[in-house]
Design an enzyme around this catalytic site. Structure first.
Site, PDB file in Angstrom:
ATOM      1  N   CYS A  27       0.865  -1.185   0.000  1.00  0.00           N
ATOM      2  CA  CYS A  27       0.000   0.000   0.000  1.00  0.00           C
ATOM      3  C   CYS A  27       0.896   1.228   0.000  1.00  0.00           C
ATOM      4  CB  CYS A  27      -0.897  -0.003   1.238  1.00  0.00           C
ATOM      5  SG  CYS A  27      -1.888   1.497   1.456  1.00  0.00           S
ATOM      6  N   ASN A  28       0.731   2.083  -0.985  1.00  0.00           N
ATOM      7  CA  ASN A  28       1.564   3.281  -1.059  1.00  0.00           C
ATOM      8  C   ASN A  28       1.294   4.232   0.097  1.00  0.00           C
ATOM      9  OD1 ASN A  28       1.106   2.365  -4.116  1.00  0.00           O
ATOM     10  ND2 ASN A  28       3.085   3.378  -3.955  1.00  0.00           N
TER      11      ASN A  28
ATOM     12  N   CYS B 123      -0.393   3.709  -7.067  1.00  0.00           N
ATOM     13  CA  CYS B 123      -1.293   3.110  -6.071  1.00  0.00           C
ATOM     14  C   CYS B 123      -1.407   1.638  -6.442  1.00  0.00           C
ATOM     15  CB  CYS B 123      -2.657   3.783  -6.089  1.00  0.00           C
ATOM     16  SG  CYS B 123      -3.929   2.940  -5.084  1.00  0.00           S
ATOM     17  N   THR B 124      -1.279   0.756  -5.461  1.00  0.00           N
ATOM     18  CA  THR B 124      -1.272  -0.673  -5.773  1.00  0.00           C
ATOM     19  C   THR B 124      -2.582  -1.140  -6.396  1.00  0.00           C
ATOM     20  OG1 THR B 124      -1.899  -1.153  -3.469  1.00  0.00           O
ATOM     21  CG2 THR B 124       0.444  -1.243  -4.023  1.00  0.00           C
ATOM     22  N   HIS B 125      -3.695  -0.482  -6.083  1.00  0.00           N
ATOM     23  CA  HIS B 125      -4.970  -0.860  -6.707  1.00  0.00           C
ATOM     24  C   HIS B 125      -4.917  -0.702  -8.231  1.00  0.00           C
ATOM     25  CE1 HIS B 125      -6.688  -0.730  -2.643  1.00  0.00           C
ATOM     26  NE2 HIS B 125      -7.791  -1.265  -3.137  1.00  0.00           N
TER      27      HIS B 125
END
Length: 261
Positions: free
Chosen positions: A70-71, A177-179
């Site tokens: 998670c950033n 962003c990891t998403h």
């Protein structure tokens, strides 16, 4: 070997799939708290408190390493996580792939949450690794939430809005962003221009997976027997993969492993 990953929601799927690709025999623990999403607009102290709770739930499963996938948590909570968990549990943070994106000479765009866009943290990375190239910071309001809920229409609108803010000459895009890595194909398609080479996207999943193996002294073994187990924790409680996770290839692959156990 057991590797834990933590995030506010399903953004950890990309890194989990990357770990699984490198070590199919590794046990995975996925710890998140989707009920507290989004973390981006929260204060740094609030993010740190929530990240510590999610990390403690993962640490209770006695993993060999913890990936902070998670950033936002990496920006605000990494020092606190390391202070509490290391050296007993190696903690691997997620850093936007600005350095490799800038290595090609640019121009570069960085897609990130509005809270991260323009932040001292991101500006510091640009200063350190991308001063020599043209960089455009692109805020992506609503994209992480849309991905989290597998809302196709909202995802499409958020991707289109960010693509419209991305200069047409950009050669490399950082997924900050990891998403966003879960919808990389949609982002790539939205940025496609006739007669122009396809934009290169830069995520962090493969890098953090490799770093986690290095921290535990393990070598990649992609041909190992796929014997790794999967544990999912939501708000600290055992659960199955959230239904939206199965809308993405990374979630489907992990879900298939879970169903076979």
């Amino acid at each position: 070997m057991k590797i834990a990953l933590m995030d506010s929601g399903i953004g950890l799927l990309a890194a989990a799939a990357a770990v699984r690709a490198l070590r199919p025999d590794a046990d995975l623990v996925l710890s998140s708290d989707p009920g507290s999403m989004p973390w981006g607009p929260r204060t740094p102290d609030d993010v740190t408190e929530r990240a510590l709770a999610v990390a403690r739930a993962a640490a209770a499963r006695r993993p060999d390493a913890l990936i902070v996938a998670c950033n936002t948590a990496s920006v605000h909570a990494l020092p606190a996580l390391r202070a509490e968990l290391e050296p007993g549990l190696p903690v691997v943070g997620t850093v936007p792939a600005i350095k490799p994106a800038a290595a090609g000479g640019g121009p570069v765009a960085i897609w990130a949450t509005p809270a991260t866009t323009g932040s001292p943290y991101q500006r510091g990375l640009i200063h350190d690794f991308a001063r020599h190239v043209e960089v455009t910071e692109v805020p992506c309001p609503g994209l992480a939430d849309a991905v989290q809920h597998a809302d196709e229409a909202a995802t499409g609108r958020a991707v289109a809005a960010a693509a419209a803010l991305t200069p047409p000459g950009v050669t490399d895009v950082v997924l900050g962003c990891t998403h966003y890595e879960l919808v990389a194909d949609r982002i790539r398609a939205a940025l496609r221009r006739p007669g122009v080479p396809e934009v290169t996207l830069h995520g962090s999943a493969e890098a953090v997976a490799a770093q986690a193996l290095r921290r535990v002294g393990a070598e990649p073994a992609p041909s190992a027997e796929p014997s790794g187990t999967l544990t999912v924790l939501l708000g600290g409680r055992p659960a199955g993969l959230p239904v939206p996770a199965l809308a993405y290839p990374q979630g489907v692959s992990l879900g298939a492993v879970s169903a076979a156990l």
